[in-house]
Design a protein around this motif. Structure first.
Motif, PDB file in Angstrom:
ATOM      1  N   GLU A   1      -6.556 -24.504   2.388  1.00 12.88           N
ATOM      2  CA  GLU A   1      -6.991 -24.534   0.637  1.00 12.88           C
ATOM      3  C   GLU A   1      -8.546 -24.725   0.487  1.00 12.88           C
ATOM      4  O   GLU A   1      -8.870 -23.945  -0.353  1.00 12.88           O
ATOM      5  N   VAL A   2      -9.210 -25.402   1.210  1.00 15.88           N
ATOM      6  CA  VAL A   2     -10.561 -25.775   0.858  1.00 15.88           C
ATOM      7  C   VAL A   2     -11.410 -24.586   1.383  1.00 15.88           C
ATOM      8  O   VAL A   2     -12.461 -23.998   1.058  1.00 15.88           O
TER       9      VAL A   2
ATOM     10  N   LEU B   1       1.737 -19.694   5.031  1.00 21.24           N
ATOM     11  CA  LEU B   1       0.956 -19.972   6.324  1.00 21.24           C
ATOM     12  C   LEU B   1       0.744 -21.453   6.533  1.00 21.24           C
ATOM     13  O   LEU B   1       0.441 -22.124   5.556  1.00 21.24           O
ATOM     14  N   ASN B   2       0.586 -21.859   7.730  1.00 24.86           N
ATOM     15  CA  ASN B   2       0.366 -23.117   8.327  1.00 24.86           C
ATOM     16  C   ASN B   2      -1.195 -23.066   8.571  1.00 24.86           C
ATOM     17  O   ASN B   2      -1.640 -21.819   8.613  1.00 24.86           O
ATOM     18  N   GLN B   3      -1.617 -23.944   8.914  1.00 24.47           N
ATOM     19  CA  GLN B   3      -3.189 -24.022   9.169  1.00 24.47           C
ATOM     20  C   GLN B   3      -3.412 -23.172  10.390  1.00 24.47           C
ATOM     21  O   GLN B   3      -4.498 -22.331  10.343  1.00 24.47           O
TER      22      GLN B   3
ATOM     23  N   LEU C   1       1.381 -15.522  -0.223  1.00 20.83           N
ATOM     24  CA  LEU C   1       1.338 -15.659   1.330  1.00 20.83           C
ATOM     25  C   LEU C   1       0.521 -16.597   1.825  1.00 20.83           C
ATOM     26  O   LEU C   1       0.974 -17.459   2.822  1.00 20.83           O
ATOM     27  N   HIS C   2      -0.528 -17.164   1.126  1.00 20.36           N
ATOM     28  CA  HIS C   2      -1.525 -18.208   1.576  1.00 20.36           C
ATOM     29  C   HIS C   2      -0.661 -19.488   1.723  1.00 20.36           C
ATOM     30  O   HIS C   2      -0.631 -20.218   2.838  1.00 20.36           O
TER      31      HIS C   2
ATOM     32  N   GLY D   1      -6.454 -13.402  -3.037  1.00 20.09           N
ATOM     33  CA  GLY D   1      -5.706 -14.432  -3.194  1.00 20.09           C
ATOM     34  C   GLY D   1      -5.020 -14.987  -1.676  1.00 20.09           C
ATOM     35  O   GLY D   1      -5.059 -16.440  -1.996  1.00 20.09           O
ATOM     36  N   ALA D   2      -5.305 -14.397  -0.704  1.00 19.34           N
ATOM     37  CA  ALA D   2      -4.572 -15.172   0.407  1.00 19.34           C
ATOM     38  C   ALA D   2      -5.939 -15.845   1.099  1.00 19.34           C
ATOM     39  O   ALA D   2      -5.467 -16.741   1.739  1.00 19.34           O
ATOM     40  N   PHE D   3      -6.949 -15.314   1.023  1.00 16.77           N
ATOM     41  CA  PHE D   3      -8.117 -15.780   2.066  1.00 16.77           C
ATOM     42  C   PHE D   3      -9.237 -16.245   0.988  1.00 16.77           C
ATOM     43  O   PHE D   3     -10.245 -16.565   1.683  1.00 16.77           O
ATOM     44  N   GLY D   4      -9.127 -16.053  -0.124  1.00 15.35           N
ATOM     45  CA  GLY D   4     -10.550 -16.585  -1.102  1.00 15.35           C
ATOM     46  C   GLY D   4     -11.344 -15.340  -1.104  1.00 15.35           C
ATOM     47  O   GLY D   4     -12.448 -15.615  -1.875  1.00 15.35           O
ATOM     48  N   GLY D   5     -11.173 -14.247  -0.528  1.00 12.43           N
ATOM     49  CA  GLY D   5     -12.189 -13.198  -0.648  1.00 12.43           C
ATOM     50  C   GLY D   5     -12.905 -12.793   0.523  1.00 12.43           C
ATOM     51  O   GLY D   5     -12.883 -13.872   1.859  1.00 12.43           O
TER      52      GLY D   5
END
Length: 245
Positions: free
Chosen positions: A157-158, A213-215, A209-210, A14-18
């Protein structure tokens, strides 16, 4: 222990896409054989990936990068099968871990002046192949993919959406071989069913959490997780070679 491990893996999804499932896998290895753990995780990975489409929708995918990465992934998963069968997997783990730690160190040295780099078909194919091999032999395909995607300067996000879609394909490819070596009893599927709510909750919590967080925080955290996963991979590789020697 299985519920805790699956929750951690879902959170990373969920936070980092895997790509950071290796962080949760050692917890499972404390209470079951690694092969059984891999078989247990195979259907959970697929279910978690499908659930994550709720958050990482097609608008978050970098299609040009996926078009280069996925062919390498297909070849890498196939090669990973033969690595499992014919090659010392622990040597592969050591090589991948050392490469990842070097990559993270180079970023740390030059982080204040790093500029996004253009995408490269050849580098994407190489990264996809390396990720396919390591995800097949050690459930640790995140470092090679991150080494390609992070320097591109994608939005958080991308980056996460592209990673999520990449590993959805990879986990679908792995599911059959891992289930084939598992003991698919009633108890096995009962444990899968018990773990699924934790996996789904982990995805939701990680997604929350994602968005907090900022970039810059996202990038730093991803590199930090690279160091953690690479160190764990190095430990597994060295310990495996030592035990065999």
């Amino acid at each position: 222990m299985a519920v805790l491990a699956v929750g951690v893996i879902g959170f990373m999804k969920g936070a980092f896409g895997g790509g950071f499932a290796i962080i949760g896998i050692p917890l499972l290895a404390l209470v079951m054989d690694p092969i059984k753990a891999g078989s247990l995780l195979a259907p959970i990975f697929v279910a978690t990936d499908l659930y994550a489409f709720r958050y990482w929708r097609p608008r978050t995918w970098s299609r040009p990068d996926l078009a280069y990465l996925v062919p390498g992934l297909l070849a890498g998963v196939l090669a990973g099968y033969f690595v499992l069968r014919d090659v010392n997997r622990h040597v592969v783990e050591i090589l991948m871990a050392v490469t990842t730690l070097l990559f993270a160190w180079l970023w740390w040295r030059g982080r204040s002046t790093v500029q996004p780099r253009p995408r490269s078909k050849n580098k994407a194919l190489l990264a996809g192949s390396a990720s396919g091999i390591t995800t097949m032999v050690a459930h640790s395909g995140g470092p090679p993919l991150a080494m390609y995607l992070l320097p591109l300067g994608l939005s958080k996000e991308v980056y996460a959406g592209t990673t999520s879609m990449f590993f959805t394909i990879g986990n679908l490819l792995k599911a059959g071989p891992w289930l084939a070596v598992g003991e698919l009893s009633w108890g096995f599927w009962s444990l899968v069913a018990i773990c699924l709510p934790a996996a789904f909750f982990g995805v939701w919590a990680g997604w929350r959490l994602h968005h907090r967080l900022n970039q810059a925080q996202m990038v730093r955290l991803c590199y930090g997780l690279l160091v953690v996963t690479a160190t764990k991979l190095l430990w597994d590789g060295v310990a495996g070679v030592w035990a065999q020697g």
